[in-house]
Design a protein around this motif. Structure first.
Motif, PDB file in Angstrom:
ATOM      1  N   ASP A  17     -29.547 -76.833 -79.218  1.00 11.76           N
ATOM      2  CA  ASP A  17     -28.912 -76.293 -78.020  1.00 11.76           C
ATOM      3  C   ASP A  17     -28.013 -75.129 -78.410  1.00 11.76           C
ATOM      4  O   ASP A  17     -27.552 -75.038 -79.556  1.00 11.76           O
ATOM      5  CB  ASP A  17     -28.054 -77.351 -77.327  1.00 11.76           C
ATOM      6  N   LEU A  18     -27.713 -74.292 -77.435  1.00 13.04           N
ATOM      7  CA  LEU A  18     -26.773 -73.201 -77.628  1.00 13.04           C
ATOM      8  C   LEU A  18     -25.491 -73.521 -76.866  1.00 13.04           C
ATOM      9  O   LEU A  18     -25.493 -73.540 -75.638  1.00 13.04           O
ATOM     10  CB  LEU A  18     -27.357 -71.875 -77.108  1.00 13.04           C
ATOM     11  N   PRO A  19     -24.389 -73.809 -77.546  1.00 15.00           N
ATOM     12  CA  PRO A  19     -23.117 -74.008 -76.832  1.00 15.00           C
ATOM     13  C   PRO A  19     -22.657 -72.706 -76.208  1.00 15.00           C
ATOM     14  O   PRO A  19     -23.195 -71.626 -76.496  1.00 15.00           O
ATOM     15  CB  PRO A  19     -22.161 -74.463 -77.938  1.00 15.00           C
ATOM     16  N   ASP A  20     -21.660 -72.793 -75.327  1.00 16.17           N
ATOM     17  CA  ASP A  20     -21.131 -71.583 -74.680  1.00 16.17           C
ATOM     18  C   ASP A  20     -20.653 -70.598 -75.736  1.00 16.17           C
ATOM     19  O   ASP A  20     -19.902 -70.953 -76.658  1.00 16.17           O
ATOM     20  CB  ASP A  20     -19.967 -71.947 -73.756  1.00 16.17           C
ATOM     21  N   GLN A  21     -21.068 -69.347 -75.592  1.00 12.24           N
ATOM     22  CA  GLN A  21     -20.717 -68.311 -76.568  1.00 12.24           C
ATOM     23  C   GLN A  21     -21.143 -66.956 -75.999  1.00 12.24           C
ATOM     24  O   GLN A  21     -21.840 -66.887 -74.978  1.00 12.24           O
ATOM     25  CB  GLN A  21     -21.428 -68.550 -77.902  1.00 12.24           C
ATOM     26  N   ASP A  22     -20.766 -65.896 -76.668  1.00  8.95           N
ATOM     27  CA  ASP A  22     -21.124 -64.537 -76.246  1.00  8.95           C
ATOM     28  C   ASP A  22     -22.470 -64.163 -76.861  1.00  8.95           C
ATOM     29  O   ASP A  22     -22.564 -63.871 -78.052  1.00  8.95           O
ATOM     30  CB  ASP A  22     -20.039 -63.548 -76.692  1.00  8.95           C
ATOM     31  N   LEU A  23     -23.518 -64.174 -76.048  1.00 10.31           N
ATOM     32  CA  LEU A  23     -24.855 -63.837 -76.518  1.00 10.31           C
ATOM     33  C   LEU A  23     -25.224 -62.387 -76.223  1.00 10.31           C
ATOM     34  O   LEU A  23     -26.380 -61.992 -76.400  1.00 10.31           O
ATOM     35  CB  LEU A  23     -25.892 -64.776 -75.893  1.00 10.31           C
ATOM     36  N   THR A  24     -24.231 -61.599 -75.812  1.00  9.40           N
ATOM     37  CA  THR A  24     -24.469 -60.169 -75.638  1.00  9.40           C
ATOM     38  C   THR A  24     -24.966 -59.583 -76.954  1.00  9.40           C
ATOM     39  O   THR A  24     -24.430 -59.880 -78.024  1.00  9.40           O
ATOM     40  CB  THR A  24     -23.167 -59.456 -75.235  1.00  9.40           C
ATOM     41  N   LEU A  25     -26.001 -58.756 -76.882  1.00 11.02           N
ATOM     42  CA  LEU A  25     -26.535 -58.149 -78.094  1.00 11.02           C
ATOM     43  C   LEU A  25     -25.649 -56.997 -78.550  1.00 11.02           C
ATOM     44  O   LEU A  25     -25.241 -56.151 -77.747  1.00 11.02           O
ATOM     45  CB  LEU A  25     -27.974 -57.688 -77.870  1.00 11.02           C
ATOM     46  N   SER A  26     -25.376 -56.960 -79.824  1.00 11.64           N
ATOM     47  CA  SER A  26     -24.435 -56.002 -80.403  1.00 11.64           C
ATOM     48  C   SER A  26     -25.024 -54.598 -80.454  1.00 11.64           C
ATOM     49  O   SER A  26     -26.234 -54.395 -80.336  1.00 11.64           O
ATOM     50  CB  SER A  26     -24.066 -56.448 -81.822  1.00 11.64           C
ATOM     51  N   ASN A  27     -24.155 -53.616 -80.651  1.00 12.32           N
ATOM     52  CA  ASN A  27     -24.590 -52.237 -80.841  1.00 12.32           C
ATOM     53  C   ASN A  27     -24.721 -51.983 -82.336  1.00 12.32           C
ATOM     54  O   ASN A  27     -23.906 -51.332 -82.970  1.00 12.32           O
ATOM     55  CB  ASN A  27     -23.581 -51.265 -80.217  1.00 12.32           C
ATOM     56  N   GLU A  28     -25.779 -52.550 -82.926  1.00 14.56           N
ATOM     57  CA  GLU A  28     -26.068 -52.371 -84.345  1.00 14.56           C
ATOM     58  C   GLU A  28     -27.440 -51.743 -84.479  1.00 14.56           C
ATOM     59  O   GLU A  28     -28.195 -51.617 -83.510  1.00 14.56           O
ATOM     60  CB  GLU A  28     -26.065 -53.722 -85.068  1.00 14.56           C
ATOM     61  N   LEU A  29     -27.794 -51.373 -85.703  1.00 14.69           N
ATOM     62  CA  LEU A  29     -29.134 -50.883 -85.941  1.00 14.69           C
ATOM     63  C   LEU A  29     -30.155 -51.919 -85.487  1.00 14.69           C
ATOM     64  O   LEU A  29     -31.184 -51.585 -84.888  1.00 14.69           O
ATOM     65  CB  LEU A  29     -29.319 -50.582 -87.433  1.00 14.69           C
ATOM     66  N   PHE A  30     -29.877 -53.212 -85.759  1.00 11.89           N
ATOM     67  CA  PHE A  30     -30.698 -54.320 -85.279  1.00 11.89           C
ATOM     68  C   PHE A  30     -29.794 -55.198 -84.411  1.00 11.89           C
ATOM     69  O   PHE A  30     -29.078 -56.051 -84.935  1.00 11.89           O
ATOM     70  CB  PHE A  30     -31.256 -55.135 -86.446  1.00 11.89           C
ATOM     71  N   PRO A  31     -29.796 -55.024 -83.086  1.00 16.47           N
ATOM     72  CA  PRO A  31     -28.859 -55.759 -82.227  1.00 16.47           C
ATOM     73  C   PRO A  31     -29.062 -57.269 -82.286  1.00 16.47           C
ATOM     74  O   PRO A  31     -30.188 -57.767 -82.187  1.00 16.47           O
ATOM     75  CB  PRO A  31     -29.190 -55.211 -80.822  1.00 16.47           C
ATOM     76  N   LEU A  32     -27.952 -57.987 -82.457  1.00 15.37           N
ATOM     77  CA  LEU A  32     -27.955 -59.439 -82.547  1.00 15.37           C
ATOM     78  C   LEU A  32     -26.804 -59.998 -81.718  1.00 15.37           C
ATOM     79  O   LEU A  32     -25.879 -59.264 -81.353  1.00 15.37           O
ATOM     80  CB  LEU A  32     -27.818 -59.874 -84.014  1.00 15.37           C
ATOM     81  N   PRO A  33     -26.824 -61.306 -81.391  1.00 14.89           N
ATOM     82  CA  PRO A  33     -25.766 -61.874 -80.560  1.00 14.89           C
ATOM     83  C   PRO A  33     -24.377 -61.636 -81.159  1.00 14.89           C
ATOM     84  O   PRO A  33     -24.172 -61.826 -82.364  1.00 14.89           O
ATOM     85  CB  PRO A  33     -26.112 -63.369 -80.525  1.00 14.89           C
TER      86      PRO A  33
END
Length: 452
Positions: free
Chosen positions: A412-428
């Motif tokens: 499961d994914l607990p509550d968290q910020d899953l917005t994708l980052s502004n990186e070369l390879f965007p990740l949560p």
């Protein structure tokens, strides 16, 4: 006869053009201009006028038309970080060196030889997560990917080697999100220093492999050395190509693995269907290439992860060697050309309901019907051309990882910020925290653990 018009878009200031915009937000640069101008537009980057091409037909044209030459229009950051890499070459030189690469990372025989160690490295991390009941996915997968890289290229999967590979890879990735001014201590200066350190690591690895007893190593470097000797590729060029592969393998593993973990955690139906397949096909024991071939739905997931998420924004750049017309627009001779990867695969003109995560779009019959240039996370065209050599081994890695995860249960994914980052390879942004839910409930997990 009236000439076709230039593509829409803006060139901006002399020399600088829109360089600052692409450095500040690599993926946003392409999506914003696609929304404003359409699938083909012009820009100016690093003093060069470019046409940016997206859509299946235009992408395939970029990949296969001999009038688009590679290696002469890439940004200075690409030229300096990938110093002496075959990605910056074209013609017979490129093809000869690409064949050497493919001997190390593409043949079924080679990948089969790596599978047992890949499984052992992955299980070390996954078993730690399952025992703890928790995982902080991104940092642990970065470490795990560095161990895979150490095994495949250095003959060293120790913690010390993995930590150094992670540090070097992170510094080098930063080169593509800043203005390329090599000031010591600043991001680009650190990237160049990291590149030099990686060259030293590669030199030591090649020396160890050359001094080893016959059969002591069976990895990417040992196979590339043998193929390089057959093709007459000197060590100076081999080291540049190994650097390219090591850099690519870092993001090529931990990025899709992190995103696959998130995608399944967000869709219980996909996770349950995938787990049923694993328990039917390969519920335990050593995985083989035949097992991985029969995990059809997991392979579909691995492909959809690479289609859906913004991992690669564009190919290495090219240059029009003569005036061309592409989809009704004129491309002057000497202009640069860019094939936009992610906006091609997220276009509804290329994939139906492109903004939906749907692994069944890669059912065998559906995938066979895709037009050339439709599925391009690793580029397009012939394997001996500029298409990424690691495509097949990434598919194996994602399929294996999901199989090993789903053997242990679900998550499961607990509550968290899953917005994708502004990186070369965007990740949560959160780094992706998960709660492991094994088949037999485990008690006593108190929080995240470094499973590395």
């Amino acid at each position: 006869m009236t000439k076709a018009p230039l593509p829409p878009g803006r060139l901006g200031l002399p020399w600088l053009g829109e360089t600052a915009s692409i450095a500040a937000n690599n993926h946003g640069f392409y999506t914003e201009r696609f929304e404003k101008y359409g699938p083909i537009f012009k820009t100016r980057l690093f003093g060069i006028n470019f046409v940016v091409l997206s859509g299946a037909e235009a992408f395939h044209r970029f990949a296969t038309d001999p009038a688009i030459e590679r290696g002469s229009s890439d940004p200075i950051s690409v030229e300096q970080i990938f110093l002496r890499s075959l990605a910056l070459e074209d013609g017979p030189e490129h093809r000869s060196r690409k064949d050497v690469m493919l001997h190390g990372v593409r043949t079924r025989e080679a990948i089969s030889a790596y599978v047992p160690r890949m499984q052992a490295v992955m299980e070390r991390t996954i078993d730690g997560w399952a025992d703890a009941g928790w995982a902080h996915v991104r940092p642990d997968l970065e470490r795990m990917s560095a161990r895979l890289t150490g095994f495949m290229y250095l003959g060293d999967e120790s913690d010390a080697a993995a930590d150094e590979i992670r540090e070097v890879g992170s510094a080098m990735r930063a080169a593509f999100q800043t203005i390329p001014v090599p000031v010591p201590g600043m991001p680009y200066g650190k990237a160049v220093k990291a590149r030099d350190r990686l060259f030293a690591i590669i030199d030591a690895s090649i020396a160890r492999h050359e001094a080893a007893r016959p059969g002591e190593y069976d990895d990417v470097v040992s196979r590339m050395i043998a193929a390089a000797d057959e093709h007459g590729v000197p060590r100076a060029k081999l080291r540049g190509d190994v650097l390219h592969l090591i850099f690519a393998s870092q993001g090529g593993y931990f990025v899709p693995l992190t995103l696959a973990t998130m995608a399944l955690g967000q869709d219980a139906g996909i996770m349950e269907r995938a787990r049923r397949e694993v328990l039917e096909v390969a519920p335990d024991g050593p995985l083989t290439m035949d097992d991985l071939d029969r995990l059809v739905y997991l392979r579909q997931i691995s492909k959809e992860v690479r289609r859906y998420f913004a991992m690669n924004s564009a190919n290495f750049f090219g240059k029009a060697t003569r005036e061309m017309e592409i989809d009704g627009y004129r491309v002057p001779a000497g202009w640069g050309a860019i094939a936009a990867i992610h906006i091609t695969m997220r276009s509804d003109d290329v994939h139906e309901d492109a903004d939906l995560f749907e692994p069944d779009r890669f059912l065998p019959e559906a995938e066979a019907a895709l037009a050339p240039g439709s599925y391009v996370p690793h580029g397009d065209g012939e394997r001996g051309g500029h298409r990424c050599p690691g495509e097949d081994i990434v598919t194996v890695a994602v399929t294996m990882y999901l199989a090993l995860m789903l053997r242990r249960g679900t998550w499961d994914l607990p509550d968290q910020d899953l917005t994708l980052s502004n990186e070369l390879f965007p990740l949560p942004e959160s780094g992706l925290r998960v709660t492991m839910l094994p088949a037999t409930a485990r008690a006593g997990a108190s929080g995240p653990v470094d499973a590395g």
